[in-house]
Design an enzyme around this catalytic site. Structure first.
Site, PDB file in Angstrom:
ATOM      1  N   ALA A  15       0.855  -1.188   0.000  1.00 25.27           N
ATOM      2  CA  ALA A  15       0.000   0.000   0.000  1.00 25.27           C
ATOM      3  C   ALA A  15       0.892   1.240   0.000  1.00 25.27           C
ATOM      4  CB  ALA A  15      -0.877  -0.020   1.242  1.00 25.27           C
TER       5      ALA A  15
ATOM      6  N   GLY B 146       0.641  -5.059   1.047  1.00 27.31           N
ATOM      7  CA  GLY B 146      -0.497  -5.152   0.137  1.00 27.31           C
ATOM      8  C   GLY B 146      -0.118  -5.799  -1.188  1.00 27.31           C
TER       9      GLY B 146
ATOM     10  N   GLU C 223      -0.391  -9.357  -0.557  1.00 30.27           N
ATOM     11  CA  GLU C 223      -1.815  -9.673  -0.375  1.00 30.27           C
ATOM     12  C   GLU C 223      -2.534  -9.740  -1.725  1.00 30.27           C
ATOM     13  OE1 GLU C 223      -2.019  -6.538   2.732  1.00 30.27           O
ATOM     14  OE2 GLU C 223      -3.210  -8.025   3.809  1.00 30.27           O
TER      15      GLU C 223
ATOM     16  N   GLU D 270       3.892  -5.097   7.456  1.00 27.72           N
ATOM     17  CA  GLU D 270       3.018  -4.071   8.038  1.00 27.72           C
ATOM     18  C   GLU D 270       3.287  -3.846   9.524  1.00 27.72           C
ATOM     19  OE1 GLU D 270       2.139  -6.333   5.873  1.00 27.72           O
ATOM     20  OE2 GLU D 270       0.552  -5.638   4.542  1.00 27.72           O
TER      21      GLU D 270
HETATM   22  C1  LIG Z   1      -6.606   2.633   4.399  1.00 24.78           C
HETATM   23  C2  LIG Z   1      -6.482   1.220   4.671  1.00 24.78           C
HETATM   24  C3  LIG Z   1      -5.304   0.636   3.994  1.00 24.78           C
HETATM   25  C4  LIG Z   1      -5.316  -0.814   4.206  1.00 24.78           C
HETATM   26  C5  LIG Z   1      -3.998  -1.366   3.834  1.00 24.78           C
HETATM   27  C6  LIG Z   1      -3.983  -2.704   4.159  1.00 24.78           C
HETATM   28  C7  LIG Z   1      -2.754  -3.446   4.242  1.00 24.78           C
HETATM   29  C8  LIG Z   1      -1.590  -3.066   3.481  1.00 24.78           C
HETATM   30  C9  LIG Z   1      -0.634  -2.398   4.095  1.00 24.78           C
HETATM   31  C10 LIG Z   1       0.645  -2.174   3.428  1.00 24.78           C
HETATM   32  O1  LIG Z   1       0.929  -2.658   2.375  1.00 24.78           O
HETATM   33  S1  LIG Z   1       1.713  -1.176   4.252  1.00 24.78           S
HETATM   34  C11 LIG Z   1       3.149  -1.180   3.241  1.00 24.78           C
HETATM   35  C12 LIG Z   1       3.879  -2.450   3.339  1.00 24.78           C
HETATM   36  N1  LIG Z   1       5.110  -2.360   2.592  1.00 24.78           N
HETATM   37  C13 LIG Z   1       6.259  -2.061   3.153  1.00 24.78           C
HETATM   38  O2  LIG Z   1       6.375  -1.892   4.341  1.00 24.78           O
HETATM   39  C14 LIG Z   1       7.430  -1.930   2.229  1.00 24.78           C
HETATM   40  C15 LIG Z   1       8.127  -0.642   2.480  1.00 24.78           C
HETATM   41  N2  LIG Z   1       9.231  -0.459   1.554  1.00 24.78           N
HETATM   42  C16 LIG Z   1      10.403  -1.087   1.690  1.00 24.78           C
HETATM   43  O3  LIG Z   1      10.632  -1.902   2.532  1.00 24.78           O
HETATM   44  C17 LIG Z   1      11.468  -0.700   0.714  1.00 24.78           C
HETATM   45  O4  LIG Z   1      11.176   0.574   0.255  1.00 24.78           O
HETATM   46  C18 LIG Z   1      11.587  -1.661  -0.492  1.00 24.78           C
HETATM   47  C19 LIG Z   1      10.254  -1.842  -1.182  1.00 24.78           C
HETATM   48  C20 LIG Z   1      12.130  -2.996  -0.018  1.00 24.78           C
HETATM   49  C21 LIG Z   1      12.586  -1.053  -1.514  1.00 24.78           C
HETATM   50  O5  LIG Z   1      13.806  -0.767  -0.858  1.00 24.78           O
HETATM   51  P1  LIG Z   1      14.922   0.126  -1.582  1.00 24.78           P
HETATM   52  O6  LIG Z   1      16.066   0.173  -0.644  1.00 24.78           O
HETATM   53  O7  LIG Z   1      15.123  -0.360  -2.936  1.00 24.78           O
HETATM   54  O8  LIG Z   1      14.305   1.559  -1.741  1.00 24.78           O
HETATM   55  P2  LIG Z   1      13.825   2.597  -0.640  1.00 24.78           P
HETATM   56  O9  LIG Z   1      14.810   3.694  -0.568  1.00 24.78           O
HETATM   57  O10 LIG Z   1      13.449   1.941   0.608  1.00 24.78           O
HETATM   58  O11 LIG Z   1      12.474   3.138  -1.292  1.00 24.78           O
HETATM   59  C22 LIG Z   1      12.474   3.871  -2.522  1.00 24.78           C
HETATM   60  C23 LIG Z   1      11.408   4.935  -2.444  1.00 24.78           C
HETATM   61  O12 LIG Z   1      10.138   4.305  -2.404  1.00 24.78           O
HETATM   62  C24 LIG Z   1       9.388   4.769  -1.297  1.00 24.78           C
HETATM   63  N3  LIG Z   1       8.547   3.671  -0.837  1.00 24.78           N
HETATM   64  C25 LIG Z   1       8.911   2.413  -0.608  1.00 24.78           C
HETATM   65  N4  LIG Z   1       7.856   1.672  -0.260  1.00 24.78           N
HETATM   66  C26 LIG Z   1       6.790   2.501  -0.264  1.00 24.78           C
HETATM   67  C27 LIG Z   1       5.413   2.313   0.021  1.00 24.78           C
HETATM   68  N5  LIG Z   1       4.919   1.129   0.351  1.00 24.78           N
HETATM   69  N6  LIG Z   1       4.629   3.377  -0.055  1.00 24.78           N
HETATM   70  C28 LIG Z   1       5.100   4.592  -0.416  1.00 24.78           C
HETATM   71  N7  LIG Z   1       6.413   4.829  -0.709  1.00 24.78           N
HETATM   72  C29 LIG Z   1       7.229   3.780  -0.630  1.00 24.78           C
HETATM   73  C30 LIG Z   1      10.446   5.151  -0.270  1.00 24.78           C
HETATM   74  O13 LIG Z   1       9.926   6.066   0.648  1.00 24.78           O
HETATM   75  C31 LIG Z   1      11.493   5.760  -1.171  1.00 24.78           C
HETATM   76  O14 LIG Z   1      11.026   7.060  -1.490  1.00 24.78           O
HETATM   77  P3  LIG Z   1      12.040   8.241  -1.714  1.00 24.78           P
HETATM   78  O15 LIG Z   1      12.876   8.327  -0.487  1.00 24.78           O
HETATM   79  O16 LIG Z   1      12.854   7.868  -2.918  1.00 24.78           O
HETATM   80  O17 LIG Z   1      11.180   9.437  -1.916  1.00 24.78           O
END
Ligand SMILES: CCCCCCC/C=C/C(=O)SCCNC(=O)CCNC(=O)[C@H](O)C(C)(C)COP(=O)(O)OP(=O)(O)OC[C@H]1O[C@@H](n2cnc3c(N)ncnc32)[C@H](O)[C@@H]1OP(=O)(O)O
Length: 719
Positions: free
Chosen positions: A61, A100, A103, A123
């Protein structure tokens, strides 16, 4: 943003297009809903494959959306309609399938992953639970114990492990999209119900209740006071006990509680703060995206004590050749044995061979002649370091960088003895250096942007969370720590015990209280620093040492403890008692209680009852107050940088965001009021006086933490 293409005549390929990680923003969800509906309606389409642009399936997400009002199609019905669709849906997982994103893949009927892919439900690390059906579908796929472990830790698994667990149907070394399309073509016409996880009965396991109880006990012990892991266990328990629909209701209820919680906000703040810290910026405007780092292939490490050993191990593990130097054969052999053993243990754990060929151990500085960079890690003594620095200049290439691993010495003073001031930076590692994630990269007044960029890139390459900091005594972390330590011992003088203070801090979320940490690190370390700084000298009365030094309150309790040879765990006695030197289990020591009572009597201090609230306020608010001063001084670029330092270097609990975030969450006016109160009561502790920046922020209506930087700019322009 999802691209719809028809391939191989009968496959609808739906590509998520939201770089860099194809997060499921409102636009992406809308794109998926439209594409799925189109694929289901199109009679030519017999199967659907989902993939992500740029070989990244989906990072979950869009976390940025969580702080506002969430709009667009919700995830749960979207995934449900995919699963219920009458055409086989296959997820082609490359890069990552997280949160997500996984999921979504669990809502597909089949999953194919590339060997390099990583899958997980992280999460919980954001203070949430997998609320798009993850807590209900994953246990139905891989069983309760495995699902509990993955969901409560948020651990990422490799494609290979995912295959073993049964999370994916196929792993390919080649292109996952191609493999997914082949699989999709081969299953056209097969019954879909067995692949619809929501239709599976609750997962039976022997003693499911017992398994969930054990998981609950484990998460409560591992993450004291953190809500999300507990909610994760409750949701998975529902998958074991309830039909899918009821389980989904439970998942939603639990998520509703977590979603707007302060803990979730703190953990999501920490996620972005960590990424923000990598985007360094210097006062001269040089920054991460306009400065090129130099390549480092060969490095020197000077000094093979505990820090040097850990640094050498970290470098070698990242594939960098290391020339490791000591001053005498015995020390060199000792260091060599320790470094080799650490690398061997690590290699054995990972089933690879240790990269010992990258190491050269020597007594000769001449072996450093072709290294790209040196990290000096000798004893924390300015004169010794200066000698090493001038010796280095005689042998190093003219353009080699010199980095000092110091926990607080003046980097400019060290640079001044070299022939290359722009190429000198500080690299403050934390012990043990091969384990601890934090690295403070200290820029001096003459450090070049290129040198800073190189140290930051090197830190990242060896797996550290790096933060640039300005040059002042103690930099950011230890400058703040000193005042926190002072408060903790003042509390003992006033009536608290080490156990009380530690308990309050542990209940707040620290893994270990400050006195236990002191015993672990060795109380003699600080004693030596205080002696070197002139706080302890021959003029101090050995019987009744003064409680007033260098113009302010001073607590001699730690010195008095050291005089008794109580250095902590290593001597079996410190603030606590240990069964034997080196053992780890801290026990209350009645001698310490007597020692504190005698001390108070000697100085005429009437002990008072100290509440946990006071412990937290004095310890946490003093940290934040100094953090504000650090921002005023321009030593840290923003409050997130300070918080990242405390999260990764000082064990600050992630669900509290960091000291600066905590202050913002408590409310800046409350923090100000409390500091004013404590300063009134303790006028001999100048650090309790509220900082100008804090006053200013309160006067300006306590803006959110994201806006503090602009207020700092205004404040500094008035200096
Ligand atoms: C309203 C109800 C909603 C219900 C939702 C229900 C359930 C779902 C929940 C979720 O999915 S919560 C999110 C779960 N995902 C994560 O926790 C993953 C988070 N990201 C990471 O672990 C890492 O970013 C990565 C994907 C492994 C990639 O790592 P890498 O080292 O290659 O790059 P980063 O520098 O970490 O990230 C690059 C860039 O992307 C942004 N970003 C990463 N993931 C997200 C995300 N899920 N959402 C928004 N943005 C994300 C991160 O902030 C970086 O941004 P910038 O610094 O370049 O601006």
């Amino acid at each position: 943003m999802a691209r719809y293409t028809r391939v191989k005549g009968s496959i609808a390929l739906i590509t998520l297009t939201n770089p860099p990680v194809n997060a499921l923003s409102a636009a992406v969800r809308r794109g998926i809903v439209e594409s799925v509906s189109r694929a289901l309606k199109d009679e030519q389409v017999k199967a659907v494959v989902f993939c992500g642009e740029n070989e990244k399936f989906c990072g979950g997400a869009d976390i940025k959306e969580f702080s506002g009002s969430v709009s667009g199609p919700p995830l749960v019905p979207m995934i449900h309609s995919m699963e219920a669709g009458e055409k086989p849906m296959v997820a082609a997982i490359e890069g990552v399938a997280l949160g997500g994103g996984l999921e979504l893949a669990l809502g597909c009927h089949y999953r194919v992953a590339n060997t390099k892919a990583r899958l997980g439900l992280p999460e919980v690390t954001l203070g949430l639970l997998p609320a798009a059906g993850g807590t209900q579908r994953l246990p139905r796929l891989i069983g309760i114990p495995a699902a509990l472990e993955l969901i409560t830790t948020g651990r990422h698994v490799s494609a290979q492990e995912a295959l073993q667990l049964g999370m994916v149907d196929q792993v390919t070394e080649g292109n996952a999209v191609q493999a997914a399309m082949e699989l999709a073509l081969s299953v056209i016409g097969h019954p879909l119900n067995p692949c619809r996880l929501s239709l599976r009965a609750p997962v039976w396991a022997p003693d499911v209740d017992g398994v969930c109880d054990a998981a609950l006990a484990q998460v409560k012990q591992r993450s004291r006071g953190v809500m999300a892991p507990v909610a994760c266990v409750q949701a998975v328990r529902a998958a074991a006990m309830l039909p899918y629909g009821k389980g989904m209701e439970r998942e939603r209820q639990l998520m509703d509680t977590l979603f707007r919680s302060g803990q979730a906000q703190a953990m999501q703040y920490a996620f972005f703060a960590q990424r923000n810290a990598g985007k360094w910026i210097l006062p001269n405007r040089a920054q991460w995206n306009n400065t090129k780092a130099r390549e480092v292939q060969r490095a020197g490490v000077i000094g093979l004590g505990t820090m040097g050993q850990g640094i050498a191990v970290s470098l070698v593990k990242a594939g960098i050749s290391v020339v490791a130097i000591e001053t005498d054969t015995k020390q060199l052999e000792w260091g060599k044995k320790a470094v080799t053993a650490m690398l061997q243990r690590d290699a054995q754990r990972r089933g690879v061979s240790p990269p010992l060929h990258l190491l050269t151990f020597t007594l000769s500085f001449h072996q450093l002649r072709d290294v790209d960079l040196v990290i000096e890690a000798v004893f924390e003594d300015m004169n010794l370091k200066k000698r090493v620095f001038s010796d280095l200049c005689k042998v190093l290439r003219v353009n080699a960088l010199i980095c000092t691993n110091t926990s607080g010495l003046n980097v400019d003073e060290l640079a001044a003895v070299t022939d290359r001031q722009p190429l000198v930076v500080g690299m403050h590692f934390f012990a043990p250096a091969h384990v601890m994630k934090l690295l403070e990269v200290v820029y001096g007044s003459r450090s070049s942007p290129e040198a800073v960029a190189t140290a930051m890139a090197l830190g990242k390459r060896i797996g550290k969370v790096c933060v640039t900091v300005g040059n002042c005594s103690g930099f950011v972390g230890n400058r703040m720590l000193k005042l926190y330590l002072d408060q903790s011992v003042y509390l003992l003088e006033e009536g608290a015990t080490p156990e009380q203070v530690d308990q309050a801090l542990e209940e707040f979320g620290f893994a270990m209280g400050i006195f236990k940490v002191g015993d672990l690190s060795g109380l003699d370390v600080g004693w030596r620093v205080r002696k070197a700084s002139g706080l302890i000298g021959p003029d101090v009365d050995p019987v009744k040492p003064s409680r007033w030094r260098l113009g302010r309150r001073y607590c001699p309790l730690p010195d008095m403890l050291c005089q008794q040879g109580r250095f902590g765990q290593k001597t079996g006695r410190g603030w606590y008692l240990y069964d034997s030197p080196g053992s780890k289990e801290a026990k209350s020591d009645p001698e310490i209680q007597n020692f504190l009572e005698d001390y108070r009597r000697k100085y005429g201090i009437i002990p008072r009852r100290i509440t946990s609230q006071e412990v937290i306020e004095r310890c946490a608010f003093i940290l934040a107050n100094e953090g504000f001063r650090i921002l005023e001084d321009g030593i840290a670029a923003g409050p997130e940088h300070i918080d990242v330092i405390y999260l990764f270097g000082y064990g600050w609990p992630r669900h509290r965001g960091g000291p600066m975030f905590y202050a913002s969450q408590v409310g800046l006016s409350v923090v100000l009021e409390k500091l004013e109160h404590y300063h009134r009561v303790h006028p001999d502790v100048p650090s309790l006086e509220p900082s100008r920046l804090l006053r200013r922020l309160v006067a300006e209506g306590s803006p959110p933490i994201q806006q503090w930087k602009s207020h700092i700019k205004n404040l500094r322009s008035h200096l």
